[in-house]
Design an enzyme around this catalytic site. Sequence first.
Site, PDB file in Angstrom:
ATOM      1  N   CYS A  80      -8.769   1.186 -18.375  1.00 26.90           N
ATOM      2  CA  CYS A  80      -8.526   1.283 -16.919  1.00 26.90           C
ATOM      3  C   CYS A  80      -8.619  -0.120 -16.345  1.00 26.90           C
ATOM      4  O   CYS A  80      -9.592  -0.478 -15.686  1.00 26.90           O
ATOM      5  CB  CYS A  80      -9.545   2.205 -16.262  1.00 26.90           C
ATOM      6  SG  CYS A  80      -9.696   3.839 -17.024  1.00 26.90           S
ATOM      7  N   ALA A  81      -7.598  -0.935 -16.593  1.00 24.92           N
ATOM      8  CA  ALA A  81      -7.727  -2.383 -16.424  1.00 24.92           C
ATOM      9  C   ALA A  81      -7.557  -2.880 -15.001  1.00 24.92           C
ATOM     10  O   ALA A  81      -8.047  -3.958 -14.667  1.00 24.92           O
ATOM     11  CB  ALA A  81      -6.731  -3.109 -17.329  1.00 24.92           C
ATOM     12  N   PRO A  83      -7.871  -3.932 -11.148  1.00 24.93           N
ATOM     13  CA  PRO A  83      -6.849  -4.964 -10.938  1.00 24.93           C
ATOM     14  C   PRO A  83      -6.907  -6.135 -11.912  1.00 24.93           C
ATOM     15  O   PRO A  83      -6.171  -7.102 -11.760  1.00 24.93           O
ATOM     16  CB  PRO A  83      -7.140  -5.439  -9.517  1.00 24.93           C
ATOM     17  CG  PRO A  83      -8.621  -5.276  -9.374  1.00 24.93           C
ATOM     18  CD  PRO A  83      -8.978  -4.051 -10.166  1.00 24.93           C
ATOM     19  N   GLY A  84      -7.812  -6.106 -12.897  1.00 22.15           N
ATOM     20  CA  GLY A  84      -7.737  -7.091 -13.958  1.00 22.15           C
ATOM     21  C   GLY A  84      -8.911  -8.022 -14.126  1.00 22.15           C
ATOM     22  O   GLY A  84      -8.870  -8.903 -14.992  1.00 22.15           O
ATOM     23  N   GLY A  85      -9.979  -7.868 -13.355  1.00 24.73           N
ATOM     24  CA  GLY A  85     -11.111  -8.787 -13.462  1.00 24.73           C
ATOM     25  C   GLY A  85     -11.796  -8.728 -14.810  1.00 24.73           C
ATOM     26  O   GLY A  85     -11.953  -9.748 -15.491  1.00 24.73           O
ATOM     27  N   GLU A 137      -2.971   0.145 -17.540  1.00 24.53           N
ATOM     28  CA  GLU A 137      -3.088   0.461 -16.113  1.00 24.53           C
ATOM     29  C   GLU A 137      -1.964   1.433 -15.738  1.00 24.53           C
ATOM     30  O   GLU A 137      -0.794   1.161 -16.015  1.00 24.53           O
ATOM     31  CB  GLU A 137      -2.983  -0.810 -15.283  1.00 24.53           C
ATOM     32  CG  GLU A 137      -2.805  -0.606 -13.791  1.00 24.53           C
ATOM     33  CD  GLU A 137      -3.866   0.281 -13.164  1.00 24.53           C
ATOM     34  OE1 GLU A 137      -3.494   1.155 -12.365  1.00 24.53           O
ATOM     35  OE2 GLU A 137      -5.064   0.092 -13.462  1.00 24.53           O
ATOM     36  N   ASP A 188      -0.641   6.347 -18.346  1.00 21.82           N
ATOM     37  CA  ASP A 188      -1.854   7.116 -18.119  1.00 21.82           C
ATOM     38  C   ASP A 188      -2.831   6.874 -19.258  1.00 21.82           C
ATOM     39  O   ASP A 188      -2.495   7.075 -20.427  1.00 21.82           O
ATOM     40  CB  ASP A 188      -1.494   8.603 -18.035  1.00 21.82           C
ATOM     41  CG  ASP A 188      -2.623   9.456 -17.488  1.00 21.82           C
ATOM     42  OD1 ASP A 188      -3.797   9.149 -17.768  1.00 21.82           O
ATOM     43  OD2 ASP A 188      -2.330  10.438 -16.790  1.00 21.82           O
ATOM     44  N   CYS A 202     -19.046   1.898 -11.552  1.00 21.31           N
ATOM     45  CA  CYS A 202     -19.710   1.158 -10.481  1.00 21.31           C
ATOM     46  C   CYS A 202     -20.365   2.177  -9.548  1.00 21.31           C
ATOM     47  O   CYS A 202     -20.137   2.191  -8.346  1.00 21.31           O
ATOM     48  CB  CYS A 202     -18.712   0.290  -9.733  1.00 21.31           C
ATOM     49  SG  CYS A 202     -19.538  -0.851  -8.603  1.00 21.31           S
TER      50      CYS A 202
END
Length: 516
Positions: free
Chosen positions: A325-326, A328-330, A350, A377, A448
């Site tokens: 689940c990448a 936005p890429g951080g 993603e 997916d 998170c």
Amino acid sequence: MNESGRRGPNNSGNRDGGGHGNRGPRGESIRNAQGRERNRGPQRGFSTNAPSQRTRRADPARLVAFEVLRAVASEDAYANLVLPSRIRHHHLDKRDAGFATELSYGALRGQGMYDAVLAECVDRPLAQLDPAVLDALRLGAHQLLAMRVPAHAALDQTVGLARAVIGAGPSSLINAVLRKVTAKTLPEWLDHLLENETDETRIASVRHAHPEWIVRALRQSLVMHGRPASEITELLEADNAAPVVNLVALPGIGNLDEALESGATPGELVIDSALSSGGDLGRMSSIREGTTRVQDVGSQLVARAVAGVDLGQSAKDGEKWLDLCAGPGGKAALLAALAHQEGATLLANEPAEHRAKLVSQALSAVPADAWTVRVGDGRDVGKEQPETFDRVLVDVPCSGLGALRRRPESRWRRTPKDLADLGPLQRELLNSAIDAVKPGGVVAYVTCSPHPAETTAVVSDVLRKRDDLEQIDSGAALDAVSLSGNLGAGHGLTAQLWPHVHQTDAMFLALIRKKP
């Protein structure tokens, strides 16, 4: 900041006294000999300033904060995405940008608390107010009750903002309401609001500006992760504190020299990290190039933990890693840099096309042979590429209850229903990650959020239905990649970071190994 005699862009032709000109509703004069308007409300003294002295323009910093609140309320926008663009649009310097940030974030964090105060000062339900007027009142209340802004300046500038962007009529209402707000300090208002309240959750909700259900959820989360419920006050206070900006230099690619020269301090929890007081980070070339990134230390720790697990091999050369689940890429950027150092490659998945582009941009600073981006997916990866990857990070979509300090509006958007809606997706993604990992490989389940429904319950449900899995001590894994070596985040075999303990977002980590 005051400039008399200047009209805002939408204020031409509006009379200072609203729809009655110089006369009240019964024909009496509402101005004294000096031309000052009589205040509306029970204490009908005359205003301090004559019409020619009143502010008729929007102070740029306050205008930015107002535009942020409006975007959040009317467009469902995220403040942390809107604010930087509005600061640039209005060309705010560092000092004004800091003021706009504190004003917008503070008003959003304290929204429930300020609404409770404002409800005592308005003669109608707040829901009947124009949303723009309510946002202006929240900004004024935050300045009056929680910022070191003189009351006269807060009143004058908020009314001036209203005159410029809403209208003269609403500005009179705003002036009258905020004058009532000034009658008490914030502690006095809270004592007044809670004088007959005995429910501890309700008291904490009002005093610390969190919805009641979140107070209950966070208290339960503390206990489930091995901490005393009595820490709830510290946790709520940490959510309301302005967070320090965390930076990371991509290992082997970036460095922190420019950040440190700009006033940042080295991070104390993890290598290649720094703490910044903020400002326009986009001016730093390393930020623009993507070799240094803004990333919470909690996110850095969990990414390094999955990369650091000993898989019993002599080297990681040739390993395949997956960020399921990448967007936005951080974390993907940090993982890709670590993979490149180890001779491994990363697949960043993603499902949304526009977010996949953000992932590609985040990864662009890492040599291209170390990563690829897949658009699809994540629940399908385990079926399409079974037992392919050595390490899998699955940072699932969640309620975000662990990042309330960085996303000030989210506490008022989330509902308990979100937890129920997200649960099935979280379990499906974790199962896909486990299907995609090789025997002997490791999966890092990350949220998170500290809520048990999104953390331990998901992990235990998935483990209970399979016999090919075993948990790794996640607290020990975090300690192994931390500078302190003793974070104290572990509870059982899972780990939970906390804002009030570690000064990170409340990141949860469970490391799961597929048995060889």
